[in-house]
Structure formats: C-alpha cells, structure tokens
Write a protein that holds these residues in place. Structure first.
Motif, short mmCIF file in Angstrom:
data_model
loop_
_atom_site.label_atom_id
_atom_site.label_comp_id
_atom_site.label_asym_id
_atom_site.label_seq_id
_atom_site.Cartn_x
_atom_site.Cartn_y
_atom_site.Cartn_z
N PHE A 1 -6.56 -10.08 -5.12
CA PHE A 1 -5.46 -9.40 -4.44
C PHE A 1 -4.13 -9.92 -4.97
O PHE A 1 -3.95 -11.13 -5.14
CB PHE A 1 -5.55 -9.63 -2.93
N ALA B 1 -3.18 -4.40 3.28
CA ALA B 1 -4.04 -4.07 2.13
C ALA B 1 -5.49 -4.42 2.39
O ALA B 1 -6.39 -3.82 1.80
CB ALA B 1 -3.55 -4.81 0.88
N ASP C 1 3.42 1.97 -2.10
CA ASP C 1 3.94 2.43 -3.40
C ASP C 1 2.89 2.31 -4.49
O ASP C 1 3.14 1.79 -5.57
CB ASP C 1 5.23 1.69 -3.76
N ALA C 2 1.70 2.78 -4.23
CA ALA C 2 0.56 2.72 -5.16
C ALA C 2 0.31 1.30 -5.61
O ALA C 2 -0.24 1.06 -6.68
CB ALA C 2 0.76 3.64 -6.37
N GLY C 3 0.69 0.35 -4.76
CA GLY C 3 0.60 -1.06 -5.15
C GLY C 3 -0.80 -1.63 -5.04
O GLY C 3 -1.02 -2.61 -4.36
N PHE C 4 -1.74 -1.03 -5.70
CA PHE C 4 -3.07 -1.60 -5.77
C PHE C 4 -3.04 -2.83 -6.67
O PHE C 4 -2.22 -2.91 -7.59
CB PHE C 4 -4.05 -0.59 -6.36
N SER C 5 -3.94 -3.77 -6.43
CA SER C 5 -4.04 -4.94 -7.30
C SER C 5 -4.65 -4.54 -8.63
O SER C 5 -5.54 -3.69 -8.69
CB SER C 5 -4.91 -6.01 -6.63
N GLU C 6 -4.17 -5.17 -9.70
CA GLU C 6 -4.65 -4.78 -11.02
C GLU C 6 -5.85 -5.57 -11.48
O GLU C 6 -6.67 -5.09 -12.24
CB GLU C 6 -3.52 -4.93 -12.05
N GLU D 1 -1.11 -8.80 -3.54
CA GLU D 1 -0.08 -8.75 -2.51
C GLU D 1 0.36 -10.18 -2.20
O GLU D 1 -0.45 -11.11 -2.27
CB GLU D 1 -0.61 -8.07 -1.24
N THR E 1 0.81 -1.21 0.00
CA THR E 1 0.00 0.00 0.00
C THR E 1 0.84 1.27 0.00
O THR E 1 0.33 2.34 -0.19
CB THR E 1 -0.91 0.04 1.24
#
Lengths: 522, 132
Positions: B34, B45, B25-30, B36, B23
C-alpha cells in the motif's frame, strides 16, 4: 536450498499469496488425485445427516450421502444453490455488504463468473461430475499468442503482442545460452556430445540461424509474426518483423506474463461450462434441490454423543434442525463467528484462517472489438495496471452482438483498494485503466458489474489463505471427524480456491464420516 | 466572518479532503504494498472494504464489526495487533504496510468515527507488537 525451504522463505518474505503462486509454479499445490468411484453404500437404516451450505462441497456431500442411504437435509444461507460456483447474467441482482445492489444489465447469453471460471483437465473430481451429469463444457482459452502484455513502464506504455515477447524472450535466451556454450563456459557442466546436441536444440527452440543468432528472419517471423504477413496472388510480398531490442525486452519485465499458461493449473486442456460456471451448481441442484432449505442462516452448532443440533434463522424465525451427523461446509470466515461445539484443536483451526481479497469486474461492450479490430479470440492480456488482466470470452466467437469481458481480476493490495470502492466506482476504474490497453473502451463501453469478495455477504472473502506454518499447526485438526461433525470445502483441501478442492474435500470428509457412522452404536 | 473568507475556507477544505483520499483520484498503489500515507487515506483504501465508509460495519451470514464508537479500540495495542496479524477471517495486513502506516491508520481510526482516544501509538509500538 530445498524446494520446501524456498517456499518457506517466500512465505515469510513475500506473504501467503506469493507463496501460493510459488507453490503452484513449483507444482506443489496443484495436482489432485484421481477419484475412486465414490461408492459409500449401506448406511444404517434411518441414519440422518445435516449438511450446512449448498455450495459444491455441500451438494456433493448431500448427493453422495443420500445415494448411500442417509436421510439428508441441507441448510443454505442464500436463496440459491452453488455458493461461489456462481454466474451473473442479465437480470440478476446482487447486493453486497454495505447494502449496494447491482442489477446486471448484460445482454441475453452474456455472463461473468465472479468466482471460479476454469476447470483444468486434471481436476478429476470436477470432471467426473461434469461427465456424470452431462454438463456441456468448452475449451477455455488460457494462452492467446495474439493477446497483449502491457507495462506502463515499458515500450512507452504501449501494449505488446504476447507472441512477440514470447518468441523474442525465448530466442534471446537460446542465443545467450548458445554463446555461453561456444565460449566454453559450460565445458565442465556438459560433455562435448551434450554441448553439440544442446546447441542444436537451442537453435531449434529459439529459431536461431546457423550461427546461433536470434535475428530478423523468416523463421523468427514464423514465431513472432510478420511485418507484412504472407498472402495470396499479387498481395504485398511477405516481410519479416524486427525483434525487440534485447535490453529493452529484458528490462520491460513483460517476460513475467509468458509463463502463466505453463503452470499445471492453467495448462491446456482447460475448460469452462458452456453458458456459465453455475451450470455445475445447477446440475447438482437438479438432483439434490429438494433437500435444500434456502435462506437459512446458521446461528449455532451443538453436538452430543447421540447427534447434532443446529440452530438457524429463516425469515426472522428461529428454527432448529437435528441429525445424527453433520457435514459443515460454511466458509471459515463465517464459521469462526458461529458458536460451534468442537474440540479445542478444531476451534483453533476454524479461527486460524484469514480470507483473501479478490475482485472481478465484468464489462459489457457494444461489440466484440477485441475480435473485430484486433483478432483476439479468447485468452488473457496482462498488465501491471491495478486491473491485472483482461480476459476475453472463450465462447460465442464472432458473435455480432454485445460482448462481455473480464475487465479486472485483482489480488493483493489492489484488491483491497478495489473492494473499498463502491461497485459503480470499481467498474469506472476498470474502464479507465482498460482504456490504456484498448482505446476502444471509450466508445464501446456499455455497462458493468463488480464483485469484491470481501463484500460478499456469505463468504466475507474469496478463499482460505493458508500458509505452510498454519497448515502444519491446524490443517489436520480442521479435517478431523470431530464427534459427529466434519468440515468440508476448499478451506479443508490442499487446492485452495479451486472447486476441485471443495469436491475432493467433500469426498474425503464423507468417506471418513460414513466409516465412523457405520462403526458407531445407535 | 465575511463571505469571501468563508468561501476560501470551504475551497481549502475541499482541496485538503481531495488530497487525503487516495481512492478519489485513481490513487491505487503501484507496487505490491500500500502506498497511501495518511491514516485517513489508508482507512479508506483498505479498512473501508469490510468495515465500511463510516466504520459502521456490516451484517450478512456473519458480520464485520463496527469500528465506530467501539470501546474495544481503547487499547491501542489491540488495534495494532488486529491490523498487523489479523484475526479469524480478517487477513494480516503487515505484509503490505510499514510500521508507520500501521500506526497512522490505527491512530486515525481511534480518533474518528465517534472514537475519542487521545493517546497515540507510534511505529515503535507497532514494531514491538507486529513481530515481523
């Protein structure tokens, strides 16, 4: 495969959210029946009802039951009425679970509806109160052909116009079907006359040329827009635009976004109250506000053969309320944590329903650049980014002041991720992502506010996430009049998450409660 | 320990912690699921949304139970069940998570926030309990 079997399969493989979407797109979940004029009338003299929750279901119940002659009292956890029928405006504060408080800094007249934001024309119960209370409404622009559709994986990440994708997708689909027709692929499926008529319809539907081709032309540009639009006098000669490459368009997956407005829940005409959704709540509150005790946290619901006793806390003081009957509209996410004296079937039902994750972020900009720079007036742009969509205000068009748009409206996995961030971080991420669609964000962003529904202290989630299996097992038990208690709210409806579900559920519940009250001694 | 080594270690720790928090580094799931990987990233997350950053839980009209120092976490199977299938208002999360991810986040939560359960669960345990 039958429609029901298909839904079951989608529910199992893709989950409840996907199934609900499929249900709405299959027209399964959407329509609510037209309400008869609710005219309960003739309550027994002195009969009392306690309503728990002053959202739309609770206030509808209070309003109608008092009209029928009951003595009504409402207990509400919040210091305001409305529940999820809620609007945030400049000056409002909102404290979420975890303790962070946001102060809304929007300019006068700007707002965001963190919960419901639309009223479809066929939501007859909501519309009937809008009529009865003279609540001002205006069109909600759902489909905007000049809004954008965007994928990070298509067209080099460059957003495209909805109308271009829509026209080209429809045109190519028509062209391909026409070719299949002319190559005799459908000879067995259709008579000669039907094939001829279908070809004619495809040319009409897809803006195809005489031969049935979809290609650059004046007619096609009347759908997708011109490279040089027609103008007056000696302005440049109109120039038709070039359709997208067929394969690029098919592979882009942007066609996903062009059907939304065709779902019955989003079809025109669709409305919003002028100035914020909570004008509906306020209209109810104006009529039943004197019955509501605010800041009342229900801690226990007990009942006997003669009545209902509810324990609650108000400013740290333990209190008790009693009545002959009780309509409980507390969301099941909360009610499942409160001791309630009911049948085992209703107990199980109350504890069966998970609540959905959902997040909205409202962003205020120094000016309405989407209107001024891009001629986008209302409507929705769609993206595969975690913000999911950007919705432009359907009101105050051409206003020269600051403007608020919905900068993120998120469901599913990304909604959990957004909820996990601090309110400030959610706004920051919405701005970062939105910048990929509107570079003006960088210059024009002013302030924002975010609501992650799992962090809302009085709902712990957005709405009750039914599956077909859960409904089969629990729904009827949930909706029974259980002794002297009946439940109402969107969770006790077939219109999950909609205000129509809340109000129609209240109507149905109090009709049955009233009948029981009339047929019960003492 | 000399100053240079101290500095190197703190830089290293900072690096590790940034890597593990999706969360941050703009690490949203694409996709729809999920993405992560580690228990720590998954906790922050997903679980953190309700159970809060330090697993302290929260209290409103109802509450989210604290997962910190929670003796109920003693039974790994119970935690797997809760994450997979949900309970009451808590949504089932198995539709968004692999067996491995569920095992990771369960192990992480049972060994952090003042919880010191030393037995670990694995993907096979999740497979048995989640009943996909």
């Amino acid at each position: 495969m039958s429609r029901r079997a298909l839904l079951g399969w989608i529910g199992k493989t893709a989950g409840a959210g996907a199934m609900y979407q499929a249900m709405t797109s299959l027209g399964f979940a959407a329509e609510s029946s037209h309400p008869d004029k609710l005219n309960l009338g003739g309550a027994k003299k002195g009969a009392t009802v306690l309503v728990l929750g002053a959202g739309l279901a609770g206030m509808t119940s209070a309003y109608e039951l008092r009209k029928a002659g009951y003595k009504v009292k409402v207990l509400e956890f919040n210091g305001r009425a409305g529940g999820r029928c809620w609007t945030l405006r400049g000056g409002d504060t909102y404290t979420e679970l975890g303790g962070e408080t946001q102060q809304c800094q929007f300019a006068e007249g700007n707002y965001i509806n963190p919960g419901p934001w639309r009223v479809p024309y066929h939501h007859h119960h909501v519309m009937s109160y809008i009529n009865e209370f003279n609540i001002a409404i205006e069109p909600f622009v759902q489909v905007n052909y000049n809004a954008l559709v965007h994928s990070t994986k298509a067209f080099g990440g460059k957003p495209q116009r909805y109308r271009e994708v829509q026209a080209d997708y429809q045109g190519y689909a028509a062209e391909l079907l026409g070719k299949a027709l002319n190559q005799n692929a459908l000879d067995e499926a259709l008579t000669h006359e039907d094939r001829e008529k279908l070809f004619e319809s495809l040319r009409h539907w897809g803006a195809l040329d005489a031969k049935g081709d979809y290609k650059k032309s004046h007619e096609v540009s009347l759908r997708r827009g011109f490279a040089i639009p027609p103008g007056g006098g000696l302005s440049p000669k109109p120039e038709p635009s070039e359709p997208f490459d067929q394969s690029t368009l098919i592979q882009s997956e942007l066609w996903k976004y062009i059907v939304n407005g065709q779902d019955i829940e989003f079809q025109s005409s669709i409305f919003q109250p002028v100035g914020g959704m909570d004008n509906i709540a306020k209209a109810f509150e104006k009529r039943v506000g004197e019955l509501i005790e605010y800041n009342a946290k229900v801690t226990k619901i007990a009942q006997s053969d003669t009545g209902v006793t509810v324990n609650y806390e108000q400013q740290g003081v333990a209190k008790t309320a009693q009545a002959d009957w009780c309509v409980c509209t507390i969301p099941l996410s909360i009610l499942s944590q409160i001791p309630v004296q009911t049948s085992s079937g209703m107990q199980a039902a109350i504890r069966s329903l998970p609540y959905a994750a959902s997040v909205k972020v409202g962003l205020e900009f120094k000016r309405r650049f989407w209107e001024q720079d891009e001629a986008i007036y209302g409507g929705v742009s769609y993206t595969n980014l975690p913000i999911t969509n950007i919705s432009y205000p359907s009101t105050k068009f051409c206003d020269k002041g600051k403007g608020v748009l919905l900068g993120a409206y998120v469901w599913g996995a990304n909604a959990f991720e957004f909820t996990s961030l601090s309110p400030k971080e959610r706004v920051k991420k919405a701005v970062e992502y939105g910048k990929q669609i509107h570079p003006q964000y960088a210059e024009e962003f002013d302030n924002g506010i975010s609501v992650g529904w799992h962090r809302v202290p009085w709902t712990q989630g957005c709405y009750g996430l039914w599956t077909e299996e859960k409904r089969a097992e629990h729904y009827e038990n949930l909706c029974q009049v259980d002794g002297r208690l009946v439940l109402a709210g969107e969770h006790a409806s077939n219109l999950p998450a909609w205000q129509e579900g809340a109000i129609s559920s209240a109507h149905d519940a109090i009709k049955r409660l009233h009948q029981k009250a009339l047929s019960t001694m003492a | 320990m000399n100053k240079t080594i101290k500095l190197l270690i703190s830089v290293f720790l900072l690096f590790v912690s940034t890597c593990l928090y999706a969360t941050d580094d703009a690490g949203f799931s694409e996709g729809a699921n999920f993405e992560e990987v580690t228990g720590e990233a998954l906790y922050h997350a997903i679980c953190q949304g309700c159970h809060m950053t330090n697993a302290e839980g929260a209290q409103g009209a109802g509450k989210y139970p604290a997962l910190a120092k929670n003796p109920k976490l003693a039974a790994g199977a119970y935690v797997i069940y809760m994450v997979s299938n949900g309970m009451g208002g808590m949504p089932p999360l198995k539709q968004y998570l692999s067996d491995e991810q569920i095992a990771e986040v369960v192990n992480y939560t049972r060994s952090h926030f003042g919880n010191h359960f030393t037995d670990v669960v694995d993907a096979d345990d999740v497979k048995t309990i989640a009943q996909r």
